[in-house]
Design an enzyme around this catalytic site. Structure first.
Site, PDB file in Angstrom:
ATOM      1  N   GLY A  20       1.459   8.710  10.448  1.00  0.00           N
ATOM      2  CA  GLY A  20       1.290   8.729   8.992  1.00  0.00           C
ATOM      3  C   GLY A  20       1.642  10.066   8.372  1.00  0.00           C
ATOM      4  O   GLY A  20       2.791  10.500   8.414  1.00  0.00           O
ATOM      5  N   LYS A  63       5.293   4.202  18.526  1.00  0.00           N
ATOM      6  CA  LYS A  63       5.296   5.588  18.037  1.00  0.00           C
ATOM      7  C   LYS A  63       5.623   6.559  19.174  1.00  0.00           C
ATOM      8  O   LYS A  63       6.352   7.536  18.995  1.00  0.00           O
ATOM      9  CB  LYS A  63       3.939   5.920  17.421  1.00  0.00           C
ATOM     10  CG  LYS A  63       3.636   5.082  16.169  1.00  0.00           C
ATOM     11  CD  LYS A  63       2.166   5.187  15.771  1.00  0.00           C
ATOM     12  CE  LYS A  63       1.854   4.326  14.556  1.00  0.00           C
ATOM     13  NZ  LYS A  63       0.409   4.152  14.345  1.00  0.00           N
ATOM     14  N   THR A  75       0.825  -1.211   0.000  1.00  0.00           N
ATOM     15  CA  THR A  75       0.000   0.000   0.000  1.00  0.00           C
ATOM     16  C   THR A  75       0.861   1.264   0.000  1.00  0.00           C
ATOM     17  O   THR A  75       0.678   2.163  -0.825  1.00  0.00           O
ATOM     18  CB  THR A  75      -0.895  -0.018   1.258  1.00  0.00           C
ATOM     19  OG1 THR A  75      -1.598  -1.249   1.270  1.00  0.00           O
ATOM     20  CG2 THR A  75      -1.875   1.120   1.252  1.00  0.00           C
ATOM     21  N   ARG A 126       9.021  -8.833  -2.614  1.00  0.00           N
ATOM     22  CA  ARG A 126       9.025 -10.304  -2.647  1.00  0.00           C
ATOM     23  C   ARG A 126       8.013 -10.853  -3.636  1.00  0.00           C
ATOM     24  O   ARG A 126       8.024 -12.030  -3.960  1.00  0.00           O
ATOM     25  CB  ARG A 126       8.763 -10.851  -1.250  1.00  0.00           C
ATOM     26  CG  ARG A 126       9.905 -10.511  -0.313  1.00  0.00           C
ATOM     27  CD  ARG A 126       9.757 -11.218   1.017  1.00  0.00           C
ATOM     28  NE  ARG A 126      10.738 -10.658   1.942  1.00  0.00           N
ATOM     29  CZ  ARG A 126      10.451  -9.796   2.905  1.00  0.00           C
ATOM     30  NH1 ARG A 126       9.212  -9.390   3.099  1.00  0.00           N
ATOM     31  NH2 ARG A 126      11.409  -9.336   3.697  1.00  0.00           N
ATOM     32  N   GLY A 150      -2.739   4.936   5.602  1.00  0.00           N
ATOM     33  CA  GLY A 150      -3.265   5.044   4.241  1.00  0.00           C
ATOM     34  C   GLY A 150      -2.147   5.327   3.262  1.00  0.00           C
ATOM     35  O   GLY A 150      -1.104   5.863   3.620  1.00  0.00           O
ATOM     36  N   GLY A 172     -11.715  -4.544   6.555  1.00  0.00           N
ATOM     37  CA  GLY A 172     -10.303  -4.430   6.195  1.00  0.00           C
ATOM     38  C   GLY A 172      -9.576  -3.289   6.893  1.00  0.00           C
ATOM     39  O   GLY A 172      -8.446  -2.970   6.562  1.00  0.00           O
TER      40      GLY A 172
HETATM   41  N1  HSE Z   1      -1.982   0.319  12.385  1.00  0.00           N
HETATM   42  C1  HSE Z   1      -1.780   1.727  12.547  1.00  0.00           C
HETATM   43  C2  HSE Z   1      -3.033   2.371  13.059  1.00  0.00           C
HETATM   44  C3  HSE Z   1      -1.445   2.441  11.283  1.00  0.00           C
HETATM   45  O1  HSE Z   1      -4.070   1.728  13.209  1.00  0.00           O
HETATM   46  O2  HSE Z   1      -2.960   3.555  13.344  1.00  0.00           O
HETATM   47  C4  HSE Z   1      -0.020   2.380  10.906  1.00  0.00           C
HETATM   48  O3  HSE Z   1       0.823   2.879  11.884  1.00  0.00           O
END
Ligand code: HSE
Length: 443
Positions: free
Chosen positions: A137, A208, A14, A46, A309, A190
């Site tokens: 993000g 994070k 993605t 891959r 995203g 999803g």
């Molecule tokens: N899985 C993370 C979230 C996104 O749900 O915020 C990527 O860091």
């Protein structure tokens, strides 16, 4: 125009595709900003068959299933690691550094766990490791902490940094459904991973937060000392009671400088948190992210946007590619330090155990509806100098003799509340476990 800088992309899922698309779509503007073109010369994945068609539409990038070979290509100046995980990603990143390549990565787990090793290797080699996309993000929070707020002594920060958890909590609150119900829906659509553990148990957020804490306070990455508690045990009753008291429950990552017994310490914790419903950050809904940063000079600042995203994440990755491109020819000593502070200026202020954290609490107790029950509970709290800020007691439904009491306490040290809870649970009139959720006014 100067000659292009060459990127080897590792991973074409993605985010990799997002980087490919945005870099090509906005190529002209990006070049005008960077001062020279940024060109993807190689893509390592891959599953190359899935990338072939996309790459064929813009010939010029080599496609390979051998990621290690991409890292070592002569026509790769920057290795852009978008494969995730901490095994192969660590090997590839360290190999890139060893070969004098700059690294751009979106991999929060890699940095939280192996960041100290990676940054030390990069400093020794004089290469850059950029990681804006690893936290929140598309929100440029790393840049803000490292550069925009550089005049400040940062006091604390608190963030909604896991979109999946925030989506689930928003849905639970809006629809009154249970955690399990909403998680199942998120998976079916999803949004949530098949194994949602890292998201819903606070691990992803703790990765994070560890990164933000390091650059906010100038300390090494210490993920192993972070406290992580997720949202899987939250009930709709607690969300509703919080609402009645004027609060929302959010999964927050909080890091704060503090003093315990005259010594400096750093709080580093992820857990469900009651916050006043009137705060801007309390109204961040769905999969969005937000980080509130308190600096001594600037006051409180808030950063908001999409935390995941394809294109939001690509936005952060490409910002790093531009930064690296601009600074490529600069003397390494004159670049912005990886962790905001000069590498020899990191301090060893300890991360505090959760028992030393000072905060307020929401307590929900199931009790017999009898005279004296509340007095016993408040005495236990008073004995420990825990003062009560608000309370609701529910009428038991017709014919029942048990009821819920909800208490909000003033700030106290966590060990103190643990001790009080143990005593309260031992009362013969208290049924089952006390529900305890931390509360922050964020003011
Ligand atoms: N899985 C993370 C979230 C996104 O749900 O915020 C990527 O860091």
């Amino acid at each position: 125009m100067m000659k292009p800088l060459h990127v080897g992309l590792l991973g074409f899922g993605t985010v990799g595709r997002g980087v490919w698309d945005v870099l090509h779509r906005n190529q002209e503007e990006i070049t005008r900003r960077a001062g020279r073109p940024i060109r993807i010369t190689a893509v390592g994945t891959r599953t190359p068959e899935r990338a072939r068609e996309t790459l064929a539409a813009r010939p010029g990038a080599a496609l390979s299933a051998d990621l290690a070979a991409v890292v070592r290509r002569d026509d790769v100046d920057i290795v852009c690691e978008l494969i995730g995980g901490v095994g192969d990603a660590r090997t590839l990143v360290l190999d890139a550094i060893a070969h004098g390549k700059h690294v751009v990565t979106a991999n929060k787990a890699l940095l939280a766990l192996h960041g100290n090793e990676i940054f030390a290797a990069a400093s020794a080699k004089g290469v850059m490791v950029a990681f804006e996309a690893a936290v929140a993000g598309g929100v440029p929070i790393i840049k803000a902490l490292r550069e925009g707020l550089t005049a400040n002594r940062i006091e604390w920060l608190a963030g909604i940094i896991n979109g999946t958890s925030n989506f689930i909590l928003s849905e639970m609150r809006a629809s009154g459904r249970s955690f399990a119900d909403v998680l199942a829906e998120a998976q079916a659509r999803g949004y949530a991973e098949a194994d949602p553990t890292f998201d819903v148990e606070g691990i992803d957020a703790a990765h994070k937060l560890t990164i933000m804490s390091a650059i906010a306070f100038g300390v090494p990455m210490q993920f192993d000392r972070a406290y992580a508690e997720g949202i899987s045990r939250l009930t709709r009753e607690d969300l509703r009671y919080a609402e009645e008291l004027g609060y929302r429950i959010k999964l927050l990552g909080i890091t704060r400088r503090t003093r315990v017994n005259g010594h400096e310490g750093i709080e580093l914790r992820v857990h469900p948190t009651l916050i006043p419903a009137t705060r801007l950050i309390a109204n961040v809904e769905g999969a969005m992210n937000a980080v509130l940063v308190k600096g001594d000079a600037v006051g409180a600042t808030l950063y908001y946007g999409a935390g995941a995203g394809a294109e939001p994440t690509a936005s952060a990755v490409i910002a790093d590619l531009v930064d690296v491109t601009r600074m490529h020819t600069a003397d390494p000593g004159h670049r912005v330090p990886h962790l905001a502070f000069q590498p020899d200026q990191l301090t060893d202020v300890p991360i505090l155990p959760i028992g030393d954290v000072v905060t307020s609490y929401y307590l929900r107790l199931r009790v017999d509806d009898r005279p004296g029950v509340l007095a016993d509970i408040t005495r236990i709290l008073a004995d420990r100098e825990i003062s009560i800020d608000a309370m609701i007691q529910k009428e038991p439904p017709e014919g029942e003799h048990e009821t819920d009491i909800i208490l909000l306490t003033h700030r106290t040290v966590e060990r103190n509340i643990d001790d009080a809870i143990a005593k309260i649970e031992a009362l013969p009139t208290v049924r089952g476990k006390v529900v305890r959720i931390r509360l922050e006014e964020l003011n």
